[in-house]
Enzyme design. Structure first.
Site: not given
Ligand SMILES: NC(=O)c1ccc[n+]([C@@H]2O[C@H](COP(=O)([O-])OP(=O)(O)OC[C@H]3O[C@@H](n4cnc5c(N)ncnc54)[C@H](OP(=O)(O)O)[C@@H]3O)[C@@H](O)[C@H]2O)c1
Length: 289
Positions: A60, A65, A90, A123
């Site tokens: 994704d 990004y 997106k 988005h």
């Molecule tokens: N559509 C939208 O508006 C929107 C907005 C935000 C995000 N997104 C998408 O959703 C994806 C995920 O959301 P997000 O990146 O905001 O947050 P998330 O996936 O909830 O959390 C990511 C964070 O958690 C850590 N992490 C991952 N796996 C872990 C585990 N097993 N144990 C401990 N820590 C862990 C990662 O660090 P490390 O990398 O160091 O492991 C990172 O700091 C994004 O990357 C993006 O593709 C979309």
């Protein structure tokens, strides 16, 4: 190599390659890798390659990004046939409107080095723009340049407005969703309209890993709070895209197919819901468009 595990009961055969069938019959892998905040270049290339090696087939990204080129490079350097991968990108807020979106799509496609996208999303619901943007997505879909089209951060009132004169109902709505933010109304609206819900920030960026119920269940199943949350997504039929640049954590996030939460445990996790107070990102109606 992907593990296939047969579980008893209705939820048979769940694995990293398990898919959700969208309303146009496209199969979307239920677990993917999010790449928000990964730097273009080495960081994103290595993260996507390691995820693909581990068996992830769903990535994704977004034009916002700034790492589509790196994602494309990783795809090219992996040996996986294109049709086995599911790539989402997106259209960003300042790229919206009919013509602008068609141009933005071509830019994304070029950066990714692909000849089609699996899922193209709006988005955010930019007021006054998103219905025209949707018409562009419908054209891209009809032209065969995308396998599925959808939205992100749409509340029921945005979906109602979009669907009023849409030819195609969105296949997916990607929203912030985790045990502390249930988005119940949006989920009900999506379920009633055949729209697959996908969770962004499924781990709430690690903000709530200390919740006692998550720790207790993690101990019981010899898992981590992150794995308990991702299992909760699975058992709620929510597609999830946890982000990790770390191979061990990518592996951990994918290792959720050898246990099953009971209904009572799911209800206990549900009690973590804080509704709006649980948001880690902006509210779609308050976003600074
Ligand atoms: N559509 C939208 O508006 C929107 C907005 C935000 C995000 N997104 C998408 O959703 C994806 C995920 O959301 P997000 O990146 O905001 O947050 P998330 O996936 O909830 O959390 C990511 C964070 O958690 C850590 N992490 C991952 N796996 C872990 C585990 N097993 N144990 C401990 N820590 C862990 C990662 O660090 P490390 O990398 O160091 O492991 C990172 O700091 C994004 O990357 C993006 O593709 C979309």
């Amino acid at each position: 190599m992907c593990k296939i595990l047969i579980l008893e009961g209705e939820r048979s055969v769940l694995s990293l390659t398990s898919t959700a069938k969208l309303h146009n019959d496209v199969e979307m892998p239920r677990l993917g890798l999010g790449v928000y905040k990964m730097e273009d270049g080495k960081e994103v290339v290595e993260a996507v390659k390691s995820a693909i090696e581990l068996g992830y087939r769903h990535i994704d990204t977004a034009s916002f990004y700034g790492n589509e080129e790196g994602v494309g490079k990783a795809i090219k350097e992996s040996d996986i046939p294109r049709e086995d991968l599911f790539i989402t990108t997106k259209v960003w807020n300042d790229e919206q409107g009919y013509e602008n979106t068609l141009e933005a799509f071509d830019r994304s496609l070029n950066k990714l080095g692909l000849d089609y996208i699996d899922l193209y999303l709006i988005h955010w619901p930019v007021p006054g723009k998103f219905t025209d943007t949707w018409k562009a997505l419908e054209k891209l879909y009809k032209d065969g340049k995308v396998k599925a089209i959808g939205v992100s951060n749409f509340l029921p009132h945005h979906l109602e407005e979009l669907m009023k004169d849409a030819e195609i109902t969105p296949m997916v709505n990607q929203i912030e969703l985790h045990p502390e933010l249930h988005q119940q109304q949006t989920r009900e609206f999506c379920a009633a309209n055949g729209i697959q819900v996908e969770a962004w920030s499924p781990l709430a960026k690690g903000k709530y890993f200390d919740a006692p119920v998550l720790k207790e269940l993690a101990e019981k199943y010899e898992k981590t709070p992150a794995q308990i949350i991702l299992r909760w997504d699975f058992q709620n039929d929510i597609v999830a895209i946890p982000k990790s640049t770390n191979k061990d954590r990518q592996q951990q996030n994918a290792d959720i197919f050898d246990f099953e939460l009971t209904e009572e445990e799911i209800k206990r996790i549900d009690e973590l819901n804080l509704d709006e107070k649980g948001r880690t990102g902006p509210h779609p109606d308050e976003f600074d468009y």
